[in-house]
Scaffold this motif. Sequence first.
Motif, PDB file in Angstrom:
ATOM      1  N   SER A 132       1.711   6.457  -7.336  1.00 55.92           N
ATOM      2  CA  SER A 132       0.346   6.367  -7.864  1.00 55.92           C
ATOM      3  C   SER A 132       0.262   6.644  -9.367  1.00 55.92           C
ATOM      4  O   SER A 132      -0.622   6.115 -10.042  1.00 55.92           O
ATOM      5  N   ARG A 189       0.949   4.018  -3.028  1.00 63.08           N
ATOM      6  CA  ARG A 189       0.642   5.441  -2.789  1.00 63.08           C
ATOM      7  C   ARG A 189       1.787   6.334  -3.270  1.00 63.08           C
ATOM      8  O   ARG A 189       1.555   7.399  -3.854  1.00 63.08           O
ATOM      9  N   HIS A 216       0.844  -1.205   0.000  1.00 62.52           N
ATOM     10  CA  HIS A 216       0.000   0.000   0.000  1.00 62.52           C
ATOM     11  C   HIS A 216       0.878   1.254   0.000  1.00 62.52           C
ATOM     12  O   HIS A 216       0.608   2.213  -0.724  1.00 62.52           O
ATOM     13  N   HIS A 217       1.928   1.232   0.794  1.00 64.56           N
ATOM     14  CA  HIS A 217       2.850   2.368   0.876  1.00 64.56           C
ATOM     15  C   HIS A 217       3.503   2.630  -0.487  1.00 64.56           C
ATOM     16  O   HIS A 217       3.565   3.779  -0.944  1.00 64.56           O
TER      17      HIS A 217
END
Length: 163
Positions: A71, A68, A64-65
């Motif tokens: 992106s 993000r 997820h990090h």
Amino acid sequence: MFTSIRTRAALLLLLAALGGCSTVQPVASTARRIVAAILPTPKTEAPVPPPSHTLDAYKAEVAHHVMRANSGQTFSGRLPPMLPAIVVVNITVGEDGELQDVVVQRSRDPSASEVALASMRRSGRLPPPSRLLTANMRALTYSETFLFDDQYRFQLRSLAGPQ
């Protein structure tokens, strides 16, 4: 009318003791069974481990990090039926979350490999793996798979659904 659970249990115990049962059982064990059948047993739920207690949970947190932080180079949704490039990298994260090393373990596409390495470096400090490190460990090394579409955008295997 008997309103109390204890009163009901005592009455059942008395009836069991006075009843003409063909088998003789000790009154104490009969009483325990009767009370256990009447009184509700408290339910305890299994404790839910906090995030990052498992390697899979940690990998998802890092994924997820990375997504993000990159992106503009990622895609979401269903994976294409044929992935043009797949890159597997080995990632070493220090106890403080610093990316210590990232190397390509397997790839057939040098351009996709460069995108994967640059994306990991661009992600900055990662979540610390402290709950996964043993007493003498100073870093955690694990593998992550980058799944590319035809425009060199990626998803990470730890987050991607079925293909």
